[in-house]
Each structure stands twice: as C-alpha cells, then as structure tokens.
Design a protein around this motif. Structure first.
Motif: not given
Length: 398
Positions: A214-221
C-alpha cells in the motif's frame, strides 16, 4: 501540495535497505571454491542462484590467489560470526597486501562494506562498495548487489545525483525489473521532486508485483498530486480505500485528494463517516473536517458542530484559528451573540489588532456601543492595524 512532514512520513515506510546478504553468500561461495570442503558444499542444489540472467556485463573468471586462501578463510569466519570490527581489520589487511590480486581485494572490500554498514559507518561502507565495483572482479550477483547498495546508501545520505546515477547504471546493466528495486528509484525521484518521472517508475513497480505494498500506491498517489494530475491522484486514493476500507489513513488521504480536486462534498462525506464511527481522534483530523465545511457553501452549522464537538472532547485546542472559524460561522448563520462571544475569545490570541477591530464593528452594529469602543481601544493597543483611523472613529462615537 503534500506537506514536507507528510512526504517524510511516506518515505520512511517505503523501502528497506539491501543489507547485501546475497552478496556475502555469493562471495563466500566463490572464495571457498578452491578448497575441497568448499567444493563439496557448493555442488548441485547449493549453487548460488543467478540473480541477473539478462545482465549485459560479462562475468569475470577471476579466482583468489593461492597466497590469500588462509587470510580469506579468516575473513569469512569473522564475518559469519558477526565479528564486524575483526572483519573490517582483516579485510583492510588483505586490501593493503601486495600479494593480493584484484579479486582478493574486491571480495575483501565487499565484506568490509557489510561490516562497516553493521557498525553504522555509512561513509566507510560506501567507500568499500565503490572500490569493490571499480575493481570489477566480482560475479554479477556480487557486483550488481554492491552497486544497488551503494546507490541506496548515497540516497540515504542525500547524495541524490550520485545515487540516481548509480541506480540508472544498475537498471541499465543488470536488466533487473524487480518491483522492490524499481520502488527505490521511484522514491528517489519523488524525494528530488521529479514527480512526473517518478510516476511511470512507480506504475511499473506496482504492475510487476503480485502483491504491491500500500505504501507504494500511496507514493504513486502523492506523485500524481504533486505533478498536478489531481484526477489520477483521486483514482489512486479511491483504489486504496477500496482495498482497505477499514484503514483510517487511507480514508483521510482520500478526503485530502477530494479537497485538492475541489470535490468538497465528497471530502466531507468521507470525513463525516469517520466522525460518525468515532474515528476522528487527532486535532488535525477535526481541523481537516471543519476546514472542508468552511470551504463549502451553506455549511456554517456543520463547522459549528464539528468545532464544538472537538473542543468538548478536548481534541481541538482552543486557539485563534478555531475561535475565528467558529465566530465567522456563527455570524454568517445569523447567530450574532454567539459570534461575538467567539470573537472575544479569538481577539486576544491574534497577532495583531484586526480581530479586535472586527469585533468592534459587529458590537457597534448591534448597538453595544461601550463594548464596541473598548474593543476598538484594544485593537489600537494590540497594534498592526491596516487602518487605525477606523478604530478611532468607533472610539470617538457620540
């Protein structure tokens, strides 16, 4: 824009540092290939995995010099016992030894880098890693793991140009497309504010992983948001919530993205759902919710309800901004006495006399002349007025 503290919070949970375990294991296997017991241990299924089958680098055929066999054995023994000071001492002796060949020195630098890292000497670890890479004698596993670790340590030490250059070299030569490694590059690009460049790298990492964090998706966001691609940031935030509907952090991030997209009704709905469930437990969360309502038409009563609830629970601190928002919301919802009371609490906390002057004007409009004059005097005493004459006019009323 994402705040600096938010950036740091994101970055702190993204990527674990490569400690070089594979590098060490491979180096041990190489060095022991000359002795018979080592040969027995490394036959068949114990052969090291080829980590970079598509690498462009031709793997060296280097071997240890016969004179260094015993010294290397001592070096590996010290490292395997986690005797890092001794490991480093023995490695330095090999590096300085005139009879050691380049392979011996490369392996010694490799193990010394691990020892230095475990001794919290990043500068030393980087120096050893660079020497191991420059000697160019390790097999591809060891060589590219050393290059990756060097890049990460450089990024940790905010040597962004050097770190990114080594990451680019690593990906270009090793042909690695491991998602956890791509994220390192995406993180570095985000940290150096190259948001548009970070987006495709992070998307590639997420696509390459069967279970992206999820942290990867948060960084993408966050990258989408910083790059001004608000619609994409909202989509990513919505997807995070869909995957983790019970995660409060994801919900609050979604509300923030809706606010940036000027979708205040959606932002309010998300935060109100959390409020109804009793999940708003921090001051910034109450401030976020009342700010959403304050920036939405005809939501003054909601601002009042949220602020009073937060104050009543002791979550909101009774500061200037809270009382000012409360006063304005009371005033624009025609609750003037309550607005005056809130302004009276806000004015002493203000950095200048403008709030006292606004209070004086409202008191004057309500026919409370003595109180209006006193508020005007307080405004002058507080100072910083744009038009002191306005205060004097109220003071001089007959």
């Amino acid at each position: 824009m994402i705040s600096r503290s938010h950036k740091q919070a994101l970055l702190s949970v993204l990527v674990a540092t490569v400690l070089g375990g594979v590098v060490v294991a491979d180096a041990v296997a190489q060095s022991r290939s000359a002795d018979r017991s080592g040969e027995r241990r490394n036959r068949g299924s114990n052969k090291p995995e080829v980590l970079y089958p598509e690498a462009t680098r031709e793997e060296p055929k280097a071997k240890s010099s016969s004179k260094m066999g015993g010294k290397l054995q001592k070096l590996f023994s010290a490292y395997n016992k986690q005797e890092f000071e001794e490991t480093r001492t023995l490695a330095d002796e090999i590096i300085a030894n005139a009879t050691a060949n380049d392979y011996d020195k490369a392996v010694a630098n490799q193990l010394a880098s691990q020892a230095a890292y475990n001794l919290d000497d990043n500068a030393g670890a980087k120096q050893y890693l660079q020497q191991a890479i420059t000697l160019n004698q390790l097999d591809n596993n060891g060589h590219y793991q050393a290059l990756l670790m060097l890049a990460q340590l450089q990024l940790q030490d905010e040597q962004y140009d050097e770190g990114l250059a080594n990451l680019d070299k690593y990906f270009a030569e090793s042909k690695s497309n491991k998602p956890e490694e791509l994220v390192i590059k995406g993180q570095a690009l985000y940290q150096t504010e190259k948001y548009a460049e970070a987006i495709p790298v992070l998307k590639a990492a997420i696509a390459a992983s069967s279970e992206p964090k999820d942290s990867w998706n948060q960084l993408l966001m966050a990258s989408y948001a910083e790059a001004g691609q608000t619609a994409e940031a909202v989509k990513e935030a919505e997807a995070l919530v869909a995957r983790n509907p019970a995660d409060k952090k994801s919900q609050i991030n979604l509300a923030s993205m809706y606010m940036q997209a000027d979708q205040m009704d959606k932002a309010a709905a998300v935060m109100d759902q959390l409020r109804a469930a009793g999940q708003l437990t921090e001051e910034r969360e109450y401030k976020q919710l009342y700010s959403i309502y304050a920036n939405t038409e005809n939501k003054e009563k909601d601002v009042i309800a949220v602020i009073n609830e937060g104050l009543g629970k002791g979550i909101l601190k009774p500061d200037y901004n809270v009382y000012l928002a409360l006063a304005q919301s009371y005033y624009y919802s025609d609750q003037v006495p309550q607005a005056i009371e809130a302004w009276q609490k806000a004015a002493p906390l203000s950095s200048n006399g403008e709030t006292y002057l606004n209070l004086a004007r409202v008191l004057h409009a309500e026919g409370r002349i003595p109180e209006a004059k006193q508020a005007a005097r307080d405004a002058l005493a507080k100072g910083g007025l744009k038009n002191p004459a306005d205060a004097n006019k109220i003071i001089n009323l007959k």
